[in-house]
Design an enzyme around this catalytic site. Sequence first.
Site, PDB file in Angstrom:
ATOM      1  N   GLY A  81       0.781  -1.230   0.000  1.00 33.38           N
ATOM      2  CA  GLY A  81       0.000   0.000   0.000  1.00 33.38           C
ATOM      3  C   GLY A  81       0.814   1.282   0.000  1.00 33.38           C
ATOM      4  N   GLY A  98       3.414   1.668  -2.015  1.00 28.98           N
ATOM      5  CA  GLY A  98       4.112   1.714  -3.291  1.00 28.98           C
ATOM      6  C   GLY A  98       3.481   2.670  -4.283  1.00 28.98           C
ATOM      7  N   TYR A  99       4.049   2.675  -5.472  1.00 25.57           N
ATOM      8  CA  TYR A  99       3.647   3.625  -6.516  1.00 25.57           C
ATOM      9  C   TYR A  99       2.166   3.485  -6.873  1.00 25.57           C
ATOM     10  CZ  TYR A  99       3.803   6.115 -10.998  1.00 25.57           C
ATOM     11  OH  TYR A  99       3.569   6.986 -12.030  1.00 25.57           O
ATOM     12  N   LEU A 100       1.707   2.264  -7.085  1.00 29.83           N
ATOM     13  CA  LEU A 100       0.291   2.039  -7.363  1.00 29.83           C
ATOM     14  C   LEU A 100      -0.483   1.789  -6.081  1.00 29.83           C
ATOM     15  CD1 LEU A 100      -1.949   1.736  -9.488  1.00 29.83           C
ATOM     16  CD2 LEU A 100      -1.380  -0.711  -9.596  1.00 29.83           C
ATOM     17  N   GLY A 101       0.155   1.126  -5.132  1.00 30.98           N
ATOM     18  CA  GLY A 101      -0.547   0.753  -3.906  1.00 30.98           C
ATOM     19  C   GLY A 101      -1.170   1.920  -3.172  1.00 30.98           C
ATOM     20  N   LYS A 142       7.556   5.965   4.372  1.00 29.41           N
ATOM     21  CA  LYS A 142       6.513   4.945   4.322  1.00 29.41           C
ATOM     22  C   LYS A 142       5.719   4.893   5.619  1.00 29.41           C
ATOM     23  CE  LYS A 142       8.498   1.972   0.751  1.00 29.41           C
ATOM     24  NZ  LYS A 142       8.932   0.600   0.378  1.00 29.41           N
ATOM     25  N   LYS A 198       4.579 -14.177 -13.299  1.00 27.45           N
ATOM     26  CA  LYS A 198       3.149 -13.890 -13.084  1.00 27.45           C
ATOM     27  C   LYS A 198       2.284 -15.093 -13.461  1.00 27.45           C
ATOM     28  CE  LYS A 198       3.401  -8.851 -13.438  1.00 27.45           C
ATOM     29  NZ  LYS A 198       2.999  -7.623 -14.166  1.00 27.45           N
ATOM     30  N   ARG A 225      -0.399 -17.136 -11.253  1.00 32.45           N
ATOM     31  CA  ARG A 225      -1.751 -17.431 -11.751  1.00 32.45           C
ATOM     32  C   ARG A 225      -2.081 -18.914 -11.617  1.00 32.45           C
ATOM     33  NH1 ARG A 225      -3.629 -14.252 -17.223  1.00 32.45           N
ATOM     34  NH2 ARG A 225      -3.260 -12.105 -16.523  1.00 32.45           N
ATOM     35  N   HIS A 230      10.313  -5.092 -22.395  1.00 33.76           N
ATOM     36  CA  HIS A 230       8.893  -4.716 -22.406  1.00 33.76           C
ATOM     37  C   HIS A 230       8.639  -3.588 -23.407  1.00 33.76           C
ATOM     38  CE1 HIS A 230       8.435  -6.446 -18.063  1.00 33.76           C
ATOM     39  NE2 HIS A 230       8.986  -7.288 -18.906  1.00 33.76           N
TER      40      HIS A 230
END
Length: 313
Positions: free
Chosen positions: A12, A14-17, A45, A139, A143, A271
């Site tokens: 939470g 982090g950059y997206l979190g 943090k 990933k 999955r 990528h």
Amino acid sequence: MGIKSKVLIIGGTGYLGKRLVKASLQQGHQTYVLQRPEIGVDIEKIEMLFSFKMQGAHLVIGSFDDHRSLVEALKKVDVVICAISGVHIRSHQILLQLKLVDAIKEAGNIKRFLPSEFGTDPARMADAIEPGRVTFDDKMVVRKAIEDAGIPFTYVSANCFAGYMVGGLCQPGYILPSRESVTLFGDGNKKSIFVDEDDIAAYTIKTIDDPRTLNKTLYLRPPANILSQREVVELWENLLGKQLHKTSLSEQEFLNIMKEQDYAEQVGLTHYYHIYYHGCLANFEIGKDAEEASVLYPEIKYIKVEDYLKRYL
């Protein structure tokens, strides 16, 4: 409308979190954020965690090195979203989620798990080149573990983060747009998809209680943001009122440059290679086993690339 799920967000700070925490609170979910002892004396943090608490989030202690703590944290919620880093230039932690899968199995109460994906759909990257394919392979390992365990899931394919890709006019190593020049990948005409990070978070939280996305992939494809690198550059030029000097990098030239970089840089550049030379994000149709976010949630007024670029003027 039914009772909203209680959500645990891992990663939470982090950059997206941090955006997922904000979106979860804004959309009215009881929001829990995992506070990992490994955070140590990282004051920024720590302060972020306590700012979440002041906004109404609950902090819960837990560690990937302490199975019981993960199980106890999971028992407090209905949905878990993992946003730990999968970026090699930061820290590649994707396979840590196998410990989380084990904890979810034992807890037995999780109605949906959203693992750390949020980029290119790894299921479509079986032909990716080394060394960057490690991200997709890892990933897919996660999955498989999720599906073998029968854990309900949603995979979010968010494509290109605007902050990383739009700001640098799609060029690696740049996060601010030049006012003078740009290097195009080939002819610069392969389509890609760009999404503002706050919009990624908003779409992600929208999906957690939506039966239409259960055990499916949710693709984020805002129609106005399906653009080529050249089109992104043209939008910037229109805002500037001037033309940039353009050079072109052939596919082979790009690969030659990539091979000279260290491992972490090569992973990231792989990528870029698949996105901008092969058009891997936009060269397929979404099938019946997946959904598209802007269709499901038209109430989210996503930020268009043209408007995103205005912050750099």
